[in-house]
Design a protein around this motif. Structure first.
Motif, PDB file in Angstrom:
ATOM      1  N   ASP A 298       0.810  -1.221   0.000  1.00  0.00           N
ATOM      2  CA  ASP A 298       0.000   0.000   0.000  1.00  0.00           C
ATOM      3  C   ASP A 298       0.843   1.271   0.000  1.00  0.00           C
ATOM      4  O   ASP A 298       0.497   2.268   0.625  1.00  0.00           O
ATOM      5  CB  ASP A 298      -0.971   0.024   1.184  1.00  0.00           C
ATOM      6  N   HIS A 299       1.970   1.232  -0.712  1.00  0.00           N
ATOM      7  CA  HIS A 299       2.843   2.393  -0.853  1.00  0.00           C
ATOM      8  C   HIS A 299       3.133   2.630  -2.337  1.00  0.00           C
ATOM      9  O   HIS A 299       3.091   1.704  -3.139  1.00  0.00           O
ATOM     10  CB  HIS A 299       4.174   2.189  -0.121  1.00  0.00           C
ATOM     11  N   VAL A 300       3.442   3.862  -2.668  1.00  0.00           N
ATOM     12  CA  VAL A 300       3.891   4.252  -3.999  1.00  0.00           C
ATOM     13  C   VAL A 300       5.324   4.735  -3.863  1.00  0.00           C
ATOM     14  O   VAL A 300       5.625   5.551  -2.987  1.00  0.00           O
ATOM     15  CB  VAL A 300       3.001   5.387  -4.565  1.00  0.00           C
ATOM     16  N   ARG A 301       6.211   4.226  -4.702  1.00  0.00           N
ATOM     17  CA  ARG A 301       7.591   4.723  -4.714  1.00  0.00           C
ATOM     18  C   ARG A 301       7.660   5.868  -5.715  1.00  0.00           C
ATOM     19  O   ARG A 301       7.432   5.680  -6.908  1.00  0.00           O
ATOM     20  CB  ARG A 301       8.581   3.631  -5.089  1.00  0.00           C
ATOM     21  N   VAL A 302       7.964   7.044  -5.214  1.00  0.00           N
ATOM     22  CA  VAL A 302       8.108   8.222  -6.056  1.00  0.00           C
ATOM     23  C   VAL A 302       9.593   8.390  -6.337  1.00  0.00           C
ATOM     24  O   VAL A 302      10.412   8.380  -5.414  1.00  0.00           O
ATOM     25  CB  VAL A 302       7.519   9.480  -5.368  1.00  0.00           C
ATOM     26  N   LEU A 303       9.940   8.509  -7.604  1.00  0.00           N
ATOM     27  CA  LEU A 303      11.323   8.635  -8.040  1.00  0.00           C
ATOM     28  C   LEU A 303      11.579  10.035  -8.565  1.00  0.00           C
ATOM     29  O   LEU A 303      10.713  10.622  -9.223  1.00  0.00           O
ATOM     30  CB  LEU A 303      11.614   7.638  -9.168  1.00  0.00           C
ATOM     31  N   CYS A 304      12.752  10.560  -8.283  1.00  0.00           N
ATOM     32  CA  CYS A 304      13.185  11.825  -8.863  1.00  0.00           C
ATOM     33  C   CYS A 304      14.566  11.611  -9.458  1.00  0.00           C
ATOM     34  O   CYS A 304      15.474  11.121  -8.791  1.00  0.00           O
ATOM     35  CB  CYS A 304      13.250  12.936  -7.812  1.00  0.00           C
ATOM     36  N   TYR A 305      14.697  11.930 -10.738  1.00  0.00           N
ATOM     37  CA  TYR A 305      15.976  11.860 -11.431  1.00  0.00           C
ATOM     38  C   TYR A 305      16.547  13.274 -11.480  1.00  0.00           C
ATOM     39  O   TYR A 305      16.012  14.138 -12.176  1.00  0.00           O
ATOM     40  CB  TYR A 305      15.799  11.304 -12.841  1.00  0.00           C
ATOM     41  N   LEU A 306      17.597  13.503 -10.738  1.00  0.00           N
ATOM     42  CA  LEU A 306      18.275  14.795 -10.725  1.00  0.00           C
ATOM     43  C   LEU A 306      19.453  14.703 -11.693  1.00  0.00           C
ATOM     44  O   LEU A 306      20.302  13.822 -11.561  1.00  0.00           O
ATOM     45  CB  LEU A 306      18.771  15.134  -9.318  1.00  0.00           C
ATOM     46  N   ALA A 307      19.473  15.595 -12.673  1.00  0.00           N
ATOM     47  CA  ALA A 307      20.521  15.560 -13.693  1.00  0.00           C
ATOM     48  C   ALA A 307      21.257  16.892 -13.723  1.00  0.00           C
ATOM     49  O   ALA A 307      20.713  17.933 -13.355  1.00  0.00           O
ATOM     50  CB  ALA A 307      19.904  15.275 -15.059  1.00  0.00           C
ATOM     51  N   HIS A 308      22.513  16.827 -14.158  1.00  0.00           N
ATOM     52  CA  HIS A 308      23.329  18.025 -14.319  1.00  0.00           C
ATOM     53  C   HIS A 308      23.841  18.066 -15.754  1.00  0.00           C
ATOM     54  O   HIS A 308      24.049  17.019 -16.370  1.00  0.00           O
ATOM     55  CB  HIS A 308      24.503  18.020 -13.335  1.00  0.00           C
ATOM     56  N   THR A 309      24.034  19.265 -16.263  1.00  0.00           N
ATOM     57  CA  THR A 309      24.477  19.426 -17.647  1.00  0.00           C
ATOM     58  C   THR A 309      25.839  18.782 -17.915  1.00  0.00           C
ATOM     59  O   THR A 309      26.173  18.506 -19.060  1.00  0.00           O
ATOM     60  CB  THR A 309      24.527  20.920 -18.040  1.00  0.00           C
ATOM     61  N   SER A 310      26.604  18.502 -16.868  1.00  0.00           N
ATOM     62  CA  SER A 310      27.895  17.839 -17.047  1.00  0.00           C
ATOM     63  C   SER A 310      27.738  16.351 -17.337  1.00  0.00           C
ATOM     64  O   SER A 310      28.713  15.677 -17.635  1.00  0.00           O
ATOM     65  CB  SER A 310      28.770  18.030 -15.803  1.00  0.00           C
ATOM     66  N   GLY A 311      26.495  15.849 -17.245  1.00  0.00           N
ATOM     67  CA  GLY A 311      26.246  14.452 -17.579  1.00  0.00           C
ATOM     68  C   GLY A 311      25.940  13.548 -16.401  1.00  0.00           C
ATOM     69  O   GLY A 311      25.602  12.386 -16.585  1.00  0.00           O
ATOM     70  N   HIS A 312      26.057  14.044 -15.207  1.00  0.00           N
ATOM     71  CA  HIS A 312      25.779  13.229 -14.021  1.00  0.00           C
ATOM     72  C   HIS A 312      24.277  13.178 -13.752  1.00  0.00           C
ATOM     73  O   HIS A 312      23.571  14.167 -13.930  1.00  0.00           O
ATOM     74  CB  HIS A 312      26.482  13.795 -12.788  1.00  0.00           C
ATOM     75  N   THR A 313      23.807  12.009 -13.310  1.00  0.00           N
ATOM     76  CA  THR A 313      22.415  11.844 -12.896  1.00  0.00           C
ATOM     77  C   THR A 313      22.388  11.051 -11.602  1.00  0.00           C
ATOM     78  O   THR A 313      23.161  10.101 -11.432  1.00  0.00           O
ATOM     79  CB  THR A 313      21.591  11.091 -13.962  1.00  0.00           C
ATOM     80  N   ARG A 314      21.536  11.452 -10.717  1.00  0.00           N
ATOM     81  CA  ARG A 314      21.351  10.730  -9.457  1.00  0.00           C
ATOM     82  C   ARG A 314      19.859  10.504  -9.260  1.00  0.00           C
ATOM     83  O   ARG A 314      19.052  11.399  -9.520  1.00  0.00           O
ATOM     84  CB  ARG A 314      21.914  11.527  -8.288  1.00  0.00           C
ATOM     85  N   THR A 315      19.508   9.313  -8.794  1.00  0.00           N
ATOM     86  CA  THR A 315      18.110   8.982  -8.562  1.00  0.00           C
ATOM     87  C   THR A 315      17.825   8.997  -7.073  1.00  0.00           C
ATOM     88  O   THR A 315      18.554   8.389  -6.284  1.00  0.00           O
ATOM     89  CB  THR A 315      17.769   7.589  -9.129  1.00  0.00           C
ATOM     90  N   TYR A 316      16.775   9.703  -6.702  1.00  0.00           N
ATOM     91  CA  TYR A 316      16.282   9.744  -5.327  1.00  0.00           C
ATOM     92  C   TYR A 316      14.921   9.066  -5.309  1.00  0.00           C
ATOM     93  O   TYR A 316      14.206   9.076  -6.317  1.00  0.00           O
ATOM     94  CB  TYR A 316      16.102  11.195  -4.857  1.00  0.00           C
ATOM     95  N   HIS A 317      14.551   8.482  -4.183  1.00  0.00           N
ATOM     96  CA  HIS A 317      13.212   7.901  -4.089  1.00  0.00           C
ATOM     97  C   HIS A 317      12.639   8.072  -2.690  1.00  0.00           C
ATOM     98  O   HIS A 317      13.368   8.283  -1.721  1.00  0.00           O
ATOM     99  CB  HIS A 317      13.207   6.421  -4.481  1.00  0.00           C
ATOM    100  N   ARG A 318      11.326   7.983  -2.636  1.00  0.00           N
ATOM    101  CA  ARG A 318      10.614   8.049  -1.360  1.00  0.00           C
ATOM    102  C   ARG A 318       9.381   7.166  -1.481  1.00  0.00           C
ATOM    103  O   ARG A 318       8.618   7.289  -2.438  1.00  0.00           O
ATOM    104  CB  ARG A 318      10.219   9.483  -1.049  1.00  0.00           C
ATOM    105  N   ASP A 319       9.205   6.260  -0.526  1.00  0.00           N
ATOM    106  CA  ASP A 319       8.021   5.403  -0.482  1.00  0.00           C
ATOM    107  C   ASP A 319       6.939   6.102   0.328  1.00  0.00           C
ATOM    108  O   ASP A 319       7.142   6.417   1.502  1.00  0.00           O
ATOM    109  CB  ASP A 319       8.364   4.040   0.137  1.00  0.00           C
ATOM    110  N   MET A 320       5.806   6.351  -0.315  1.00  0.00           N
ATOM    111  CA  MET A 320       4.712   7.096   0.310  1.00  0.00           C
ATOM    112  C   MET A 320       3.501   6.188   0.511  1.00  0.00           C
ATOM    113  O   MET A 320       3.119   5.446  -0.392  1.00  0.00           O
ATOM    114  CB  MET A 320       4.306   8.271  -0.587  1.00  0.00           C
ATOM    115  N   PRO A 321       2.879   6.247   1.679  1.00  0.00           N
ATOM    116  CA  PRO A 321       1.690   5.424   1.916  1.00  0.00           C
ATOM    117  C   PRO A 321       0.554   5.828   0.973  1.00  0.00           C
ATOM    118  O   PRO A 321       0.335   7.006   0.716  1.00  0.00           O
ATOM    119  CB  PRO A 321       1.321   5.700   3.368  1.00  0.00           C
ATOM    120  N   ALA A 322      -0.130   4.829   0.452  1.00  0.00           N
ATOM    121  CA  ALA A 322      -1.245   5.067  -0.473  1.00  0.00           C
ATOM    122  C   ALA A 322      -2.404   4.141  -0.122  1.00  0.00           C
ATOM    123  O   ALA A 322      -2.974   3.477  -0.975  1.00  0.00           O
ATOM    124  CB  ALA A 322      -0.791   4.856  -1.912  1.00  0.00           C
TER     125      ALA A 322
END
Length: 131
Positions: A37-61
């Motif tokens: 009963d949770h949704v994993r919300v993902l955020c892809y943070l990117a930089h113009t230099s080519g780096h990307t990092r993924t963040y996530h948070r599990d939210m009750p639903a």
């Protein structure tokens, strides 16, 4: 309710000019959460230099309110979880501290534009995310 708290829209309006100036962008998605009963919300943070990092948070639903009663459908709960998850991820990624004033409309109001008054307030978060 008359909720007056730091909405995603208000946060994004205040933060977007700063993070885009420094070459960052982000996008959101959802994934499978290992928690029931949770949704994993993902955020892809990117930089113009080519780096990307993924963040996530599990939210009750589960559609339950603070007292455990059913207050919304599962569809509405999943949508609310995605919206709140994006808001919390945005605050967390950029280390935005709203503090006691962000009470989800239960007394105080936040003017995010007054909290973030210069690029200097974001330098620590930007340096950390770029590393």
């Amino acid at each position: 309710t008359r909720s007056r708290y730091a909405t995603f829209d208000k946060l994004d309006r205040a933060l977007r000019p700063i993070y885009t100036h420094h070459g960052f962008s982000h996008s959101f998605d959802e994934g499978e959460s290992p928690k029931p009963d949770h949704v994993r919300v993902l955020c892809y943070l990117a930089h113009t230099s080519g780096h990307t990092r993924t963040y996530h948070r599990d939210m009750p639903a589960d559609g339950k309110g603070a007292k455990g009663g059913d207050v919304m459908t599962k569809t509405h709960a999943a949508g609310a979880a995605g919206s709140y998850g994006a808001r919390y991820l945005l605050k967390g990624i950029w280390n935005v501290a709203i503090g006691d004033e962000d009470d989800d409309g239960n007394g105080g109001a936040v003017n995010v534009g007054e909290r973030i008054t210069s690029n200097r307030s974001m330098n620590c978060a930007i340096a950390t995310a770029a590393a």
